[in-house]
Motif scaffolding. Sequence first.
Motif, PDB file in Angstrom:
ATOM      1  N   TRP A 174      -5.518  -9.643   0.696  1.00  0.00           N
ATOM      2  CA  TRP A 174      -5.083 -10.597  -0.330  1.00  0.00           C
ATOM      3  C   TRP A 174      -3.598 -10.825  -0.154  1.00  0.00           C
ATOM      4  N   LEU A 175      -3.151 -12.043  -0.403  1.00  0.00           N
ATOM      5  CA  LEU A 175      -1.731 -12.349  -0.419  1.00  0.00           C
ATOM      6  C   LEU A 175      -1.367 -12.871  -1.797  1.00  0.00           C
ATOM      7  N   THR A 176      -0.452 -12.165  -2.480  1.00  0.00           N
ATOM      8  CA  THR A 176       0.048 -12.611  -3.772  1.00  0.00           C
ATOM      9  C   THR A 176       1.470 -13.131  -3.579  1.00  0.00           C
ATOM     10  N   ASP A 177       2.137 -13.482  -4.673  1.00  0.00           N
ATOM     11  CA  ASP A 177       3.501 -13.998  -4.559  1.00  0.00           C
ATOM     12  C   ASP A 177       4.464 -12.976  -3.970  1.00  0.00           C
ATOM     13  N   GLY A 178       4.193 -11.703  -4.169  1.00  0.00           N
ATOM     14  CA  GLY A 178       5.128 -10.699  -3.677  1.00  0.00           C
ATOM     15  C   GLY A 178       4.533  -9.591  -2.848  1.00  0.00           C
ATOM     16  N   LEU A 179       3.191  -9.561  -2.724  1.00  0.00           N
ATOM     17  CA  LEU A 179       2.536  -8.443  -2.056  1.00  0.00           C
ATOM     18  C   LEU A 179       1.499  -8.918  -1.044  1.00  0.00           C
ATOM     19  N   LEU A 180       1.319  -8.108  -0.008  1.00  0.00           N
ATOM     20  CA  LEU A 180       0.144  -8.190   0.856  1.00  0.00           C
ATOM     21  C   LEU A 180      -0.713  -6.980   0.559  1.00  0.00           C
ATOM     22  N   VAL A 181      -1.971  -7.200   0.203  1.00  0.00           N
ATOM     23  CA  VAL A 181      -2.918  -6.105  -0.022  1.00  0.00           C
ATOM     24  C   VAL A 181      -3.884  -6.104   1.143  1.00  0.00           C
ATOM     25  N   ARG A 182      -3.938  -4.992   1.866  1.00  0.00           N
ATOM     26  CA  ARG A 182      -4.785  -4.871   3.049  1.00  0.00           C
ATOM     27  C   ARG A 182      -5.801  -3.764   2.857  1.00  0.00           C
ATOM     28  N   ALA A 183      -7.062  -4.050   3.186  1.00  0.00           N
ATOM     29  CA  ALA A 183      -8.119  -3.037   3.178  1.00  0.00           C
ATOM     30  C   ALA A 183      -8.486  -2.727   4.617  1.00  0.00           C
ATOM     31  N   GLY A 184      -8.439  -1.453   4.962  1.00  0.00           N
ATOM     32  CA  GLY A 184      -8.775  -1.019   6.315  1.00  0.00           C
ATOM     33  C   GLY A 184      -9.720   0.158   6.289  1.00  0.00           C
ATOM     34  N   SER A 185     -10.505   0.294   7.352  1.00  0.00           N
ATOM     35  CA  SER A 185     -11.510   1.359   7.405  1.00  0.00           C
ATOM     36  C   SER A 185     -10.894   2.743   7.518  1.00  0.00           C
ATOM     37  N   ARG A 186      -9.640   2.833   7.961  1.00  0.00           N
ATOM     38  CA  ARG A 186      -8.976   4.125   8.049  1.00  0.00           C
ATOM     39  C   ARG A 186      -7.855   4.247   7.024  1.00  0.00           C
ATOM     40  N   GLY A 187      -7.130   3.180   6.801  1.00  0.00           N
ATOM     41  CA  GLY A 187      -5.974   3.241   5.911  1.00  0.00           C
ATOM     42  C   GLY A 187      -6.295   3.049   4.446  1.00  0.00           C
ATOM     43  N   GLY A 188      -7.542   2.689   4.134  1.00  0.00           N
ATOM     44  CA  GLY A 188      -7.900   2.484   2.739  1.00  0.00           C
ATOM     45  C   GLY A 188      -7.345   1.177   2.208  1.00  0.00           C
ATOM     46  N   LEU A 189      -7.092   1.140   0.912  1.00  0.00           N
ATOM     47  CA  LEU A 189      -6.589  -0.057   0.239  1.00  0.00           C
ATOM     48  C   LEU A 189      -5.119   0.164  -0.098  1.00  0.00           C
ATOM     49  N   ARG A 190      -4.238  -0.635   0.552  1.00  0.00           N
ATOM     50  CA  ARG A 190      -2.803  -0.467   0.390  1.00  0.00           C
ATOM     51  C   ARG A 190      -2.139  -1.812   0.133  1.00  0.00           C
ATOM     52  N   ALA A 191      -0.969  -1.762  -0.518  1.00  0.00           N
ATOM     53  CA  ALA A 191      -0.192  -2.970  -0.778  1.00  0.00           C
ATOM     54  C   ALA A 191       1.200  -2.799  -0.190  1.00  0.00           C
ATOM     55  N   TYR A 192       1.726  -3.889   0.393  1.00  0.00           N
ATOM     56  CA  TYR A 192       3.043  -3.892   1.013  1.00  0.00           C
ATOM     57  C   TYR A 192       3.916  -4.959   0.355  1.00  0.00           C
ATOM     58  N   ASP A 193       5.179  -4.617   0.137  1.00  0.00           N
ATOM     59  CA  ASP A 193       6.146  -5.565  -0.411  1.00  0.00           C
ATOM     60  C   ASP A 193       6.491  -6.578   0.683  1.00  0.00           C
ATOM     61  N   LEU A 194       6.380  -7.871   0.368  1.00  0.00           N
ATOM     62  CA  LEU A 194       6.653  -8.886   1.371  1.00  0.00           C
ATOM     63  C   LEU A 194       8.126  -8.938   1.755  1.00  0.00           C
ATOM     64  N   THR A 195       9.001  -8.408   0.905  1.00  0.00           N
ATOM     65  CA  THR A 195      10.434  -8.465   1.200  1.00  0.00           C
ATOM     66  C   THR A 195      10.812  -7.567   2.359  1.00  0.00           C
ATOM     67  N   ASP A 196      10.345  -6.314   2.342  1.00  0.00           N
ATOM     68  CA  ASP A 196      10.792  -5.359   3.347  1.00  0.00           C
ATOM     69  C   ASP A 196       9.661  -4.560   3.995  1.00  0.00           C
ATOM     70  N   GLY A 197       8.402  -4.831   3.632  1.00  0.00           N
ATOM     71  CA  GLY A 197       7.290  -4.108   4.240  1.00  0.00           C
ATOM     72  C   GLY A 197       7.035  -2.741   3.647  1.00  0.00           C
ATOM     73  N   ARG A 198       7.755  -2.384   2.602  1.00  0.00           N
ATOM     74  CA  ARG A 198       7.577  -1.067   1.976  1.00  0.00           C
ATOM     75  C   ARG A 198       6.206  -0.985   1.313  1.00  0.00           C
ATOM     76  N   GLN A 199       5.529   0.168   1.483  1.00  0.00           N
ATOM     77  CA  GLN A 199       4.244   0.352   0.814  1.00  0.00           C
ATOM     78  C   GLN A 199       4.486   0.548  -0.678  1.00  0.00           C
ATOM     79  N   VAL A 200       3.835  -0.297  -1.484  1.00  0.00           N
ATOM     80  CA  VAL A 200       4.046  -0.273  -2.930  1.00  0.00           C
ATOM     81  C   VAL A 200       3.031   0.615  -3.617  1.00  0.00           C
ATOM     82  N   TRP A 201       1.780   0.536  -3.208  1.00  0.00           N
ATOM     83  CA  TRP A 201       0.769   1.391  -3.801  1.00  0.00           C
ATOM     84  C   TRP A 201      -0.393   1.610  -2.828  1.00  0.00           C
ATOM     85  N   SER A 202      -1.149   2.633  -3.121  1.00  0.00           N
ATOM     86  CA  SER A 202      -2.389   2.931  -2.409  1.00  0.00           C
ATOM     87  C   SER A 202      -3.438   3.272  -3.463  1.00  0.00           C
TER      88      SER A 202
END
Length: 522
Positions: A174-202
């Motif tokens: 998913w792409l929101t105004d400020g986050l990329l949320v990615r679901a992966g078979s190994r990494g699970g469900l994670r969100a990244y800040d679009l500004t700097d790539g920092r992981q925001v939540w898991s």
Amino acid sequence: MTTESSPGQGASQEEAGWAFRPRPRRPATAAHSYEDRWQPETDPPRDGGPSAEPYGTPLGTRWDTTMPLRFPQPREGAHEAVPEPGPRAASRPLPATASARPNHPADADAGREQARRSRPVGRIALALAVLVAVGGGAAALVEQEDATAVAAKQLTPAWQAPAAGADDTLIGSWLTDGLLVRAGSRGGLRAYDLTDGRQVWSATPSAADAERGTVPCAMSPTTGPRGIGTVAFGKDGSTCTWLAGVQASSGKILWSIPLTSARHPTATTVTTYLQGDVATVVGENFLGGVNIRTGSRAWGYKARGHYCNAYGWGTGGTVLVDDFCLDRKTRFTLTAYDGRTGKRIWRRAQSAHSEVTHILSGAPLVAAVHTARQDAVRVLGTTGTGRKLAVGDDELTDGNGTGADHSARLVGDVLVTPASVAGGTAIDGFDITTGARLWTHRSAALAVPASGGGDKVYAVTTSGSAQLVTVDPRSGAATPVAGLPAGPGKWDFVSGTVYVTPDGGVLELSALGSNGGVRLYR
């Protein structure tokens, strides 16, 4: 019998009969008729009233031993090629100096049903096809030379987030105004800040849900109006045991419902889609809708008869069901249902089974349907019958091979969709009113714009110097927006794994962890 609901699980559920009715996977042969394979259950038949299933109804109603349907290969030349409206120049050959790109890695996970097709991407010259007027106003499809225009703006790498492992297969995003949320078979469900790539939540499932499995296996293509999306989890990335409503901004799991039970323990592949406040769940034996805010039942599928076998496919807004009912005069039907209410839109009698390979648009409904005699992509409209699209030798695809790919778009009366062509990939534009193919971009990948993007269509060229371009949906004319640097390693732009961020950046996701994770160009 009912069970007490745990916190976050919504209302209490009936233990028996609401989830799956497994179908043994034995090959069907000519020696076995449908009548031979049918074994009714001992339960008394249901009446003709509304479905009593709490979340959905098993599609294989009263047919526990039915084998899965097998579709014969189409006869040679069966792919339906509708004549295009005018002469078309031959495609330009692969340049001798260009090196071929490797096959796209999305197909490496052989267990995933959605990634069962090979998706090679070749370096071939980008050819622009534009609609031009010829005598009498008739339209002709013409191929042009390589585009010479170059964007003045040049993007550079801003940040990169590594994959969780080499076997981390992309499930959805998913792409929101400020986050990329990615679901992966190994990494699970994670969100990244679009500004700097920092992981925001898991996302962290509850202990009860974690026992069912913590690996994402399906994801809605988008989030709903309240920023809530649906994600299914299981023991692996291919089969699902429970469904969750997830708040995209925080990763909080708002509710969860089981997709298996003690009576129906088999985990199967599912897909999930959103239409307003209702999320549909479509599986091998399960079809229903849930309220996206609470997880409570919105509607459940009810079979035509007591002895039916059915297969379902979904997209945002519409669900298609192909069924066979032994106790009905019309044995085979193909039916469309409203994904929000479960109400029937249309039903069409058939002489045999059909398989829906892709649903490219939900409203109007555009689907690629495979039968034993032919393949055809049709605009099915509100009656189930409609005109064919002039796909020719192209195969319209879902781009990155995941169930959450939503790169195909309908802009006005033009369908813009990824396609697989000889030697690589392409983007095709079709007039859904006439069925004509208007234009083709070869060696290009569709990019998904933030917040829908309105009528603007973005693409990334994948031969020569990569560029972000906008494409006029009616004419196919491309306008350069920004240049992109040559990426190291095995990174590749593929439809369904490229986003355009709200500030004009290009976000690239790898479909397989061995090729990287996430990269942003700004």
